[in-house]
Design an enzyme around this catalytic site. Structure first.
Site, PDB file in Angstrom:
ATOM      1  N   GLU A  52       0.842  -1.195   0.000  1.00 37.61           N
ATOM      2  CA  GLU A  52       0.000   0.000   0.000  1.00 37.61           C
ATOM      3  C   GLU A  52       0.874   1.240   0.000  1.00 37.61           C
ATOM      4  O   GLU A  52       2.011   1.214   0.472  1.00 37.61           O
ATOM      5  CB  GLU A  52      -0.904  -0.008   1.243  1.00 37.61           C
ATOM      6  N   ASN A 199     -12.629  -1.049  -0.694  1.00 39.45           N
ATOM      7  CA  ASN A 199     -11.804  -1.539   0.423  1.00 39.45           C
ATOM      8  C   ASN A 199     -12.338  -0.959   1.722  1.00 39.45           C
ATOM      9  O   ASN A 199     -12.538   0.256   1.830  1.00 39.45           O
ATOM     10  CB  ASN A 199     -10.347  -1.099   0.257  1.00 39.45           C
ATOM     11  N   GLU A 200     -12.590  -1.823   2.683  1.00 42.40           N
ATOM     12  CA  GLU A 200     -13.074  -1.395   4.001  1.00 42.40           C
ATOM     13  C   GLU A 200     -14.150  -0.319   3.852  1.00 42.40           C
ATOM     14  O   GLU A 200     -14.086   0.756   4.450  1.00 42.40           O
ATOM     15  CB  GLU A 200     -11.914  -0.930   4.881  1.00 42.40           C
ATOM     16  N   TYR A 267      -6.868  -8.209  12.033  1.00 39.50           N
ATOM     17  CA  TYR A 267      -5.519  -7.977  12.537  1.00 39.50           C
ATOM     18  C   TYR A 267      -5.400  -8.475  13.971  1.00 39.50           C
ATOM     19  O   TYR A 267      -6.328  -8.325  14.771  1.00 39.50           O
ATOM     20  CB  TYR A 267      -5.183  -6.482  12.502  1.00 39.50           C
ATOM     21  N   GLU A 322      -6.337  -8.825   4.108  1.00 40.03           N
ATOM     22  CA  GLU A 322      -5.483  -8.104   5.067  1.00 40.03           C
ATOM     23  C   GLU A 322      -5.453  -8.903   6.366  1.00 40.03           C
ATOM     24  O   GLU A 322      -6.492  -9.124   6.982  1.00 40.03           O
ATOM     25  CB  GLU A 322      -5.984  -6.685   5.338  1.00 40.03           C
ATOM     26  N   GLN A 371       2.176  -6.035   5.827  1.00 40.35           N
ATOM     27  CA  GLN A 371       2.390  -5.812   4.415  1.00 40.35           C
ATOM     28  C   GLN A 371       3.777  -6.311   4.028  1.00 40.35           C
ATOM     29  O   GLN A 371       4.548  -6.720   4.890  1.00 40.35           O
ATOM     30  CB  GLN A 371       2.232  -4.342   4.068  1.00 40.35           C
TER      31      GLN A 371
END
Length: 517
Positions: A52, A199-200, A267, A322, A371
Site C-alpha cells: 500500500e 476496500n473497508e 488484525y 489483510e 504488508q
C-alpha cells in the site's frame, strides 16, 4: 553413616525433581493424518502479499527511483525483487488499503514529469509525486512472476473511472483507453485477473452501511467488465473482523455470479489505536496477542457459516486480503507510517495463521499478509541500501511448500499453553501432499514448555524425513540491521522414526516444517 536429616533432604530433593518433571512434561500429542483423495487443494493464492501507499512500503521501500544509487530496475530495488521471488509470492495487492479509495489511477500514468503531486490523507499527510503507478506496479509483478491484484476506488471514485481502468489494463483494441496504454509504452494488455471492488467500505472506504454498499458494489461490478482473453475475478469489500451482518447482507443481496470473492480483514492487535511494543513485551502481552491471533478460527468459521447458508456449493471465495500483527509504531517514527519490528512472536502469528488458512481452503482461496515491506507485519525491512528478512519472512518461505498442494486432514488434540489460569491450544498444525512429497507444518506457541508430537505415518507410505525450524532463545528476539541473522531457518533433527511412527520434540515458541518422501 547417613543421618536422618540427610535422608530427609535427599527424599525432598527427589520429590521436587519428580514433581518438576511431572509438570514440565506432558503426554505426547498424537496426530493422525487422513488420506482423502477428495480433499481440496491449498490454493497458492492464500500466500499473497499486500503493498500500500503507506509509510515506507512503496516509496523508500520497494521503489527508490531510477536515479537511486541503490541497484534497481526501473526504480524498483533489485534486492527486494530477489527476496520476494524467493518467497514465491503468488499475488500482490495494490495500491491499498485505505489509500485505494482516494487513489485516482490516471494520476499515475504517462510521463512522470507531468504526474500531479497528491496528498496521502490517510497515512501521515505526506505528499507523493505519483512516480509509482499502474505501469510501475504491473512491471514489478512481471519481475516477480506474480499475479497483480488491483484494488479499485469506490469510496471517492466513479463507476466510469473503474470501467476505464479495467479497459486500460485488459482490452486489446482500438479504443481511447487501449490507445492511451499503448502511448504510455505498453502495447499489449496485461490481462489483470484479480480486481477488488472497494476496500473497508464500512470504514475508511466510505463509512457505508452494508445495504448501501451492496447496491453500489452491484453497480461497479457491472462495469468492471470481462474482455476477450481477460476474464476477471471480482472481490467485494467485506467485513471488519466479527462484523457478521456485513457478510450476511452481501451474500443475501449480491448475485453470486458477480462476486468471485468476498473479503474479510482481521488484525492481531489489542485495541485501537494499536498498543504495545513489537519487541519490548512480557509473557502477559505475548499470551494476550496469541489469544487474539487464535480468534481468527472463530471469526472465519462464523463468516463461512453465513456464506454456506447462501452458497452451499462454495462458489464464492472468502478472501482474507489483510491479516497480520499490529502494534504501536517504533519510537521516533511517523505515527502514520505503521512501521514496526518483527520478533519471534510474529513468527508464531504467521505460522498459526497460515495453518488456520490451510485447513479451511474449501472456502478460503486468497489471503494477503499486511504488508510486504516496512509496514505492519512486514516480511522485509529496509534502511538505506540495506534490507533484512524478518522472522515472518522465514516462516512464509518455509510454508511456500504448501502452495497448490492437496490438503491432508489432521486429527489431534492439542496440549494446553497455560498462563495465569488461562489456557490456549499450544500446538497448531497443517499438512499437504504434492508430487508424492508430504509436508507437515507445526507450531508450538507455548512460551516455556517444549511439546512432544507423535505422527502416525502408516497411511502415508513415507520413511525419509528432513526438517527445518524457526526458533530462538527469547520471544523478543528479532533481526536488526546490525544483526540480520539473529532469527533464521535452521536444520532440525530432534526426531526419530520407528514402526511408522514419527516422534519429535518442538521447542517453546517454534515453527517447524517436516518433509517426508
Amino acid at each position: 553413616m547417613t543421618t536422618f536429616k540427610e535422608k530427609l533432604f535427599k527424599s525432598l530433593a527427589l520429590f521436587f525433581v519428580s514433581t518438576s518433571l511431572l509438570f514440565s512434561q506432558s503426554e505426547p500429542t498424537s496426530i493422525s493424518i487422513q488420506i482423502d483423495e477428495q480433499a481440496p487443494i491449498i490454493s497458492k493464492h492464500i500466500y499473497g502479499h499486500f503493498t500500500e501507499h503507506l509509510g515506507r512500503c512503496i516509496y523508500d521501500g520497494i521503489y527508490v527511483g531510477e536515479n537511486s544509487s541503490i541497484p534497481n530496475t526501473n526504480g524498483v530495488r533489485n534486492d527486494i525483487v530477489k527476496a520476494l521471488k524467493e518467497l514465491q509470492i503468488p499475488n500482490l495487492r495494490w495500491p491499498g488499503g485505505c489509500f485505494a479509495d482516494e487513489y485516482h489511477w490516471k494520476d499515475g500514468i504517462g510521463p512522470k514529469a507531468g504526474r500531479p503531486n497528491i496528498l496521502n490523507t490517510h497515512w501521515g499527510m505526506v505528499e507523493e509525486n505519483n512516480g509509482f503507478g499502474t505501469h510501475e506496479f504491473l512491471d514489478l509483478c512481471n519481475l516477480l512472476g506474480t499475479e497483480p491484484y488491483l484494488a479499485g476506488n469506490v469510496g471517492s471514485g466513479t463507476v466510469e473511472e473503474l470501467n476505464d481502468w479495467v479497459e486500460y489494463c485488459n482490452y486489446d483494441g482500438n479504443t481511447d483507453m487501449a490507445n492511451l496504454r499503448k502511448e504510455n509504452g505498453q502495447d499489449k494488455p496485461w490481462h489483470v485477473k484479480y480486481w477488488g471492488i472497494g476496500n473497508e467500505s464500512w470504514g475508511c472506504g466510505g463509512n457505508m452501511t452494508p445495504e448501501y454498499f451492496a447496491n453500489l458494489y452491484r453497480q461497479h461490478a457491472t462495469y468492471a467488465r470481462n474482455y476477450p482473453g481477460a476474464s476477471i475475478k471480482r472481490v467485494a469489500s467485506g467485513a471488519d473482523a466479527d462484523n457478521y451482518h456485513w457478510t450476511e447482507v452481501m451474500m443475501r443481496d449480491v448475485p453470486h455470479h458477480m462476486m468471485w470473492g468476498l473479503s474479510v480483514h482481521y488484525y492481531t492487535r489489542t485495541g485501537w489505536p494499536p498498543r504495545g511494543s513489537a519487541t519490548n513485551f512480557d509473557e502477559a502481552d505475548y499470551f494476550l496477542f496469541m489469544d487474539h491471533c487464535l480468534k481468527m478460527n472463530e471469526i472465519l468459521d462464523k463468516h463461512m457459516a453465513i456464506m454456506d447458508k447462501y452458497d452451499p456449493k462454495k462458489r464464492v471465495a472468502l478472501v482474507v486480503d489483510e491479516w497480520g500483527s499490529w502494534y504501536a509504531v517504533e519510537k521516533g517514527t511517523n505515527p502514520g507510517f505503521a512501521y514496526q519490528q518483527n520478533s519471534m512472536r510474529d513468527a508464531m502469528i504467521a505460522g498459526v495463521t497460515l495453518n488456520i488458512f490451510n485447513t479451511r481452503v474449501d472456502r478460503i482461496k486468497m489471503a494477503n499478509l499486511a504488508q510486504a515491506v516496512n509496514v505492519l507485519q512486514a516480511a522485509i525491512l529496509t534502511e538505506g541500501e540495506n534490507i533484512l528478512l524478518t522472522p515472518t519472512y522465514h516462516v512464509m518461505k518455509m510454508y511456500a511448500v504448501h502452495q497448490d498442494a492437496q490438503l491432508l486432514p489432521l486429527n489431534f488434540k492439542s496440549p494446553k499453553y497455560t498462563f495465569e489460569g488461562k489456557s490456549l491450544p499450544a500446538i497448531s498444525a497443517s499438512a499437504s501432499k504434492k508430487d508424492g512429497v508430504v509436508h507437515i507444518s507445526l507450531v508450538n506457541i507455548d512460551a516455556n514448555k517444549e511439546n512432544t508430537v507423535e505422527v502416525d505415518c502408516e497411511a502415508l507410505g513415507v520413511s525419509d524425513f528432513t526438517a527445518t525450524i524457526v526458533t530462538s532463545d527469547n520471544l523478543q528476539d528479532h533481526n536488526t540491521f546490525d544483526n540480520p541473522n539473529k532469527v533464521k531457518v535452521q536444520g532440525y533433527n530432534d526426531f526419530k522414526f520407528k514402526k511408522n511412527k514419527l516422534t519429535l520434540t518442538i521447542p517453546p515458541f517454534s515453527v517447524l516444517m517436516l518433509e517426508a518422501k
